[in-house]
Design a protein around this motif. Structure first.
Motif, PDB file in Angstrom:
ATOM      1  N   ASP A  71      -2.856  20.854   4.866  1.00 21.11           N
ATOM      2  CA  ASP A  71      -3.681  22.047   4.695  1.00 21.11           C
ATOM      3  C   ASP A  71      -2.790  23.219   4.312  1.00 21.11           C
ATOM      4  OD1 ASP A  71      -6.356  21.080   5.453  1.00 21.11           O
ATOM      5  OD2 ASP A  71      -5.436  20.733   7.410  1.00 21.11           O
ATOM      6  N   GLY A  72      -2.936  23.702   3.078  1.00 23.02           N
ATOM      7  CA  GLY A  72      -2.111  24.814   2.633  1.00 23.02           C
ATOM      8  C   GLY A  72      -2.231  25.023   1.141  1.00 23.02           C
ATOM      9  N   THR A  73      -1.497  25.997   0.633  1.00 22.17           N
ATOM     10  CA  THR A  73      -1.478  26.311  -0.794  1.00 22.17           C
ATOM     11  C   THR A  73      -0.054  26.168  -1.298  1.00 22.17           C
ATOM     12  OG1 THR A  73      -3.307  27.884  -0.528  1.00 22.17           O
ATOM     13  CG2 THR A  73      -2.014  28.052  -2.541  1.00 22.17           C
ATOM     14  N   GLN A  74       0.240  25.017  -1.858  1.00 20.21           N
ATOM     15  CA  GLN A  74       1.553  24.746  -2.426  1.00 20.21           C
ATOM     16  C   GLN A  74       1.471  23.447  -3.208  1.00 20.21           C
ATOM     17  OE1 GLN A  74       3.566  24.400   1.482  1.00 20.21           O
ATOM     18  NE2 GLN A  74       4.150  22.323   0.884  1.00 20.21           N
ATOM     19  N   HIS A  75       2.454  23.224  -4.052  1.00 23.43           N
ATOM     20  CA  HIS A  75       2.511  22.000  -4.840  1.00 23.43           C
ATOM     21  C   HIS A  75       3.569  21.075  -4.242  1.00 23.43           C
ATOM     22  CE1 HIS A  75       2.201  19.219  -8.053  1.00 23.43           C
ATOM     23  NE2 HIS A  75       3.359  19.526  -8.612  1.00 23.43           N
ATOM     24  N   THR A  76       3.124  19.990  -3.638  1.00 22.67           N
ATOM     25  CA  THR A  76       3.898  18.962  -2.951  1.00 22.67           C
ATOM     26  C   THR A  76       4.428  19.473  -1.610  1.00 22.67           C
ATOM     27  OG1 THR A  76       6.101  19.336  -3.930  1.00 22.67           O
ATOM     28  CG2 THR A  76       4.545  17.978  -5.177  1.00 22.67           C
ATOM     29  N   ALA A  77       4.742  18.534  -0.702  1.00 28.21           N
ATOM     30  CA  ALA A  77       5.060  18.929   0.674  1.00 28.21           C
ATOM     31  C   ALA A  77       6.191  18.143   1.327  1.00 28.21           C
ATOM     32  CB  ALA A  77       3.791  18.793   1.540  1.00 28.21           C
ATOM     33  N   PHE A  78       6.458  16.924   0.889  1.00 21.94           N
ATOM     34  CA  PHE A  78       7.446  16.095   1.572  1.00 21.94           C
ATOM     35  C   PHE A  78       8.861  16.617   1.331  1.00 21.94           C
ATOM     36  CE2 PHE A  78      10.017  12.046   1.728  1.00 21.94           C
ATOM     37  CZ  PHE A  78       9.925  11.882   3.108  1.00 21.94           C
ATOM     38  N   LEU A  79       9.644  16.701   2.398  1.00 24.29           N
ATOM     39  CA  LEU A  79      11.026  17.179   2.402  1.00 24.29           C
ATOM     40  C   LEU A  79      11.122  18.666   2.071  1.00 24.29           C
ATOM     41  CD1 LEU A  79      12.915  14.186   0.735  1.00 24.29           C
ATOM     42  CD2 LEU A  79      12.546  14.637   3.168  1.00 24.29           C
ATOM     43  N   HIS A  80      10.019  19.401   2.318  1.00 27.74           N
ATOM     44  CA  HIS A  80      10.046  20.854   2.120  1.00 27.74           C
ATOM     45  C   HIS A  80      10.189  21.594   3.451  1.00 27.74           C
ATOM     46  CE1 HIS A  80       9.156  19.804  -1.859  1.00 27.74           C
ATOM     47  NE2 HIS A  80       7.917  20.221  -1.986  1.00 27.74           N
ATOM     48  N   PRO A 140       0.831  -1.217   0.000  1.00 30.79           N
ATOM     49  CA  PRO A 140       0.000   0.000   0.000  1.00 30.79           C
ATOM     50  C   PRO A 140       0.859   1.257   0.000  1.00 30.79           C
ATOM     51  CG  PRO A 140      -0.776  -1.574   1.647  1.00 30.79           C
ATOM     52  CD  PRO A 140       0.555  -2.072   1.164  1.00 30.79           C
ATOM     53  N   PRO A 141       0.575   2.213  -0.863  1.00 30.70           N
ATOM     54  CA  PRO A 141       1.369   3.449  -0.891  1.00 30.70           C
ATOM     55  C   PRO A 141       0.934   4.403   0.214  1.00 30.70           C
ATOM     56  CG  PRO A 141      -0.383   3.589  -2.502  1.00 30.70           C
ATOM     57  CD  PRO A 141      -0.472   2.203  -1.895  1.00 30.70           C
ATOM     58  N   LEU A 142       1.754   5.397   0.443  1.00 35.04           N
ATOM     59  CA  LEU A 142       1.348   6.560   1.224  1.00 35.04           C
ATOM     60  C   LEU A 142       1.206   7.711   0.247  1.00 35.04           C
ATOM     61  CD1 LEU A 142       0.790   8.248   3.745  1.00 35.04           C
ATOM     62  CD2 LEU A 142       3.265   8.553   3.998  1.00 35.04           C
ATOM     63  N   VAL A 143       0.018   8.292   0.179  1.00 39.03           N
ATOM     64  CA  VAL A 143      -0.259   9.419  -0.701  1.00 39.03           C
ATOM     65  C   VAL A 143      -0.330  10.691   0.136  1.00 39.03           C
ATOM     66  CG1 VAL A 143      -1.877  10.409  -2.356  1.00 39.03           C
ATOM     67  CG2 VAL A 143      -1.527   7.926  -2.292  1.00 39.03           C
ATOM     68  N   ILE A 144       0.423  11.700  -0.269  1.00 39.71           N
ATOM     69  CA  ILE A 144       0.373  13.011   0.382  1.00 39.71           C
ATOM     70  C   ILE A 144      -0.340  13.971  -0.560  1.00 39.71           C
ATOM     71  CG2 ILE A 144       1.726  14.912   1.346  1.00 39.71           C
ATOM     72  CD1 ILE A 144       3.964  12.917   1.917  1.00 39.71           C
ATOM     73  N   GLY A 164      -5.460  13.068  -5.015  1.00 38.46           N
ATOM     74  CA  GLY A 164      -4.739  12.264  -4.036  1.00 38.46           C
ATOM     75  C   GLY A 164      -5.669  11.358  -3.246  1.00 38.46           C
ATOM     76  N   VAL A 165      -6.831  11.893  -2.883  1.00 40.53           N
ATOM     77  CA  VAL A 165      -7.824  11.084  -2.177  1.00 40.53           C
ATOM     78  C   VAL A 165      -8.229   9.896  -3.039  1.00 40.53           C
ATOM     79  CG1 VAL A 165     -10.141  11.068  -1.174  1.00 40.53           C
ATOM     80  CG2 VAL A 165      -8.666  13.083  -0.895  1.00 40.53           C
ATOM     81  N   LEU A 169      -3.444   8.038   3.405  1.00 41.62           N
ATOM     82  CA  LEU A 169      -3.585   9.403   2.920  1.00 41.62           C
ATOM     83  C   LEU A 169      -3.152  10.360   4.014  1.00 41.62           C
ATOM     84  CD1 LEU A 169      -4.625  11.514   0.822  1.00 41.62           C
ATOM     85  CD2 LEU A 169      -6.837  11.390   2.014  1.00 41.62           C
ATOM     86  N   LEU A 170      -2.216  11.237   3.693  1.00 44.08           N
ATOM     87  CA  LEU A 170      -1.803  12.306   4.588  1.00 44.08           C
ATOM     88  C   LEU A 170      -2.242  13.624   3.968  1.00 44.08           C
ATOM     89  CD1 LEU A 170      -0.217  13.299   7.096  1.00 44.08           C
ATOM     90  CD2 LEU A 170       1.815  13.415   5.615  1.00 44.08           C
TER      91      LEU A 170
END
Length: 518
Positions: free
Chosen positions: A482-491, A450-454, A467-468, A478-479
């Motif tokens: 809440d925000g306005t940006q494109h992608t989030a991991f390692l940011h 199973p993947p983890l989707v952000i 993503g949902v 699913l993680l």
């Protein structure tokens, strides 16, 4: 006609290449039984190859990649793969690969392969730029961190080639097509140049899509000595990830997919959804800007779109000076704003650029547009734009009526007018010299991990619901961010990073309903 979108980071007031991530692709279903072709034994030489790692300097294709490849501890190699997996004994091509070895080899888990999106983004450059970040966490300690340039991209040979640097500068300086005939003419010329200037011509273009990239990825997995794949994909890179899981379900260890592409969305609908996302982001920018003195679009958010068009429309006849002999066109002004919508961190820079434009200075908006197009200070472009179209056009069926879809795109993002960078994409693909190799569909995956989707609620490029949907399709985690940006991991968001690292290390999924604040 137009290109990829991705998030950029700004440092010391300068555009820096960052996680190239981009959008709106459809999946690539496997076209042949696993491993990848009927002539299984002909593939042994590819799966059994040993990578010859060495210095990365020779892999640089421009100043940005040259700078990235000087990162301490990285090494590079070339992976040999078939040009056409249906003919594995025929012509071969190479895929560029970069690696930073695990800093704690005693507790090494394996290789983590990443792709930053696009399509057309350099995974080698993105991985190199992320090394300082991951060296301080479990990725750098316990994984060999690997980035690859998909076939046709960056250091992979041959690269897709369509326009020269001078031709792309000229195209950016021109005004958007005013008629359907103008759009069609530009698109036909562009497509013909791609076939003429790319080594192996139509044969390369016919085999450059996601369908073939995932086969290369499986060869890379084997060459890295991994029984199963651990993978990190951003934006279009999520499509590579879930397409791999569909083609090779038993070979997946972990998939972290951030900024998901909806596998079932067709190309026109996804472009329209993206336009709506940019509109929402622009509205949030206008509202935030209006709270502060010095907002270039005024203190009334409801009037911001009109103020913006009033500011940029004169560029159609009179481009703004930039102080370096270049000029800011209407098309580039729009592209600069699109680039800034990828992250709210760029909004102050955008407001500065709009304010300067009121005084006739287009330098900051041009710099934003250069970042979008990956143009070096010396005037050289990366292969991203050319590869973007090459992949998009074989990953999606041709639009029946591009003009209708173009109008839908304009209606979804009216503040952009006719300057949206991808406004002519469907026309280009309608003129493409080879047929598509994939189509939108709901992936069938029976046994992949199973993947983890952000997914980010205000993502202007890949809608949150995509993503949902992907998490539900794959029965994954699913993680929500809440925000306005494109992608989030390692940011730099600890909430997001901890959840992602836990998943990559031991497969732990965040509890259902987990949310992080951007």
């Amino acid at each position: 006609m137009r290109l990829p979108r991705r998030r950029r980071l700004f440092a010391a007031g300068l555009l820096a290449a960052a996680l190239t991530a981009c959008t709106t692709q459809t999946p690539a279903p496997p076209s042949s039984p696993s491993p990848v072709a009927a002539d299984v034994h002909a593939l042994d030489r590819f799966y059994d190859q040993q990578l010859a790692w060495g210095d990365c300097a020779a892999y640089a294709t421009g100043q940005q990649s040259a700078d990235a490849f000087r990162t301490p501890g990285v090494e590079c190699a070339r992976l040999t793969v078939p040009l056409d997996y249906a003919n594995p004994r025929g012509e071969t091509i190479t895929v560029g690969v970069l690696r930073h070895r695990a800093l704690d080899p005693a507790h090494r888990i394996g290789s983590l392969v990443m792709n930053p999106g696009g399509p057309g983004g350099s995974g080698m450059e993105a991985a190199a730029r992320l090394v300082p970040t991951v060296s301080n966490n479990a990725i750098g300690l316990r994984f060999d961190f690997v980035g690859f340039d998909p076939r046709g991209v960056g250091a992979s040979m041959p690269r897709v080639r369509c326009l020269t640097d001078a031709e792309r500068d000229a195209e950016r300086a021109s005004n958007p097509g005013a008629s359907d005939a103008a759009w069609t003419g530009q698109a036909t010329d562009f497509a013909a140049k791609c076939a003429q200037r790319t080594e192996h011509g139509e044969a390369m273009l016919a085999n450059v899509g996601t369908r073939d990239v995932v086969k290369d990825l499986d060869v890379l997995r084997s060459a890295l000595g991994e029984e199963k794949l651990s993978y990190l994909g951003y934006s279009y890179g999520t499509q590579i990830g879930y397409s791999y899981a569909e083609a090779f379900p038993q070979r997946v260890r972990a998939l972290l997919l951030d900024g998901a592409i909806d596998p079932a969305a067709n190309d026109p609908d996804s472009l329209v959804a993206q336009g709506a996302g940019f509109s929402r982001a622009f509205g949030e920018f206008a509202a935030e800007c209006a709270r502060h003195d010095g907002c270039a679009l005024g203190r009334d958010p409801a009037k911001a779109a009109a103020e913006f068009q009033n500011l940029v429309q004169p560029l159609v006849g009179a481009p703004a000076k930039t102080g370096d002999g270049r000029h800011l066109s209407y098309r580039d002004a729009i592209t600069g704003v699109v680039e800034a919508m990828y992250s709210s961190q760029s909004w102050p820079f955008l407001n500065t650029g709009l304010g300067l434009l009121r005084g006739g200075d287009g330098s900051v908006l041009l710099r934003l547009a250069d970042g979008y197009y990956e143009r070096d200070a010396d005037g050289r472009y990366s292969s991203l734009q050319d590869a973007y179209y090459a992949v998009r056009c074989v990953d999606n069926p041709r639009a029946v009526d591009p003009a209708v879809s173009r109008q839908r795109m304009a209606d979804a993002a009216p503040f952009l007018g006719l300057g949206r960078p991808d406004q002519g994409e469907l026309d280009v693909c309608a003129s493409w010299p080879v047929p598509s190799t994939s189509q939108p569909h709901r992936p069938t995956v029976t046994s992949a991990a199973p993947p983890l989707v952000i997914s980010t609620t205000g993502d202007p490029v890949t809608p949150y619901q995509a993503g949902v949907n992907l998490a539900n399709l794959f029965r994954g985690g699913l993680l929500t961010v809440d925000g306005t940006q494109h992608t989030a991991f390692l940011h730099g968001n600890m909430c997001v990073d901890v959840a992602g690292l836990d998943y990559l290390v031991d497969g732990s999924q965040p509890p259902p309903g987990t949310r992080c604040q951007a």
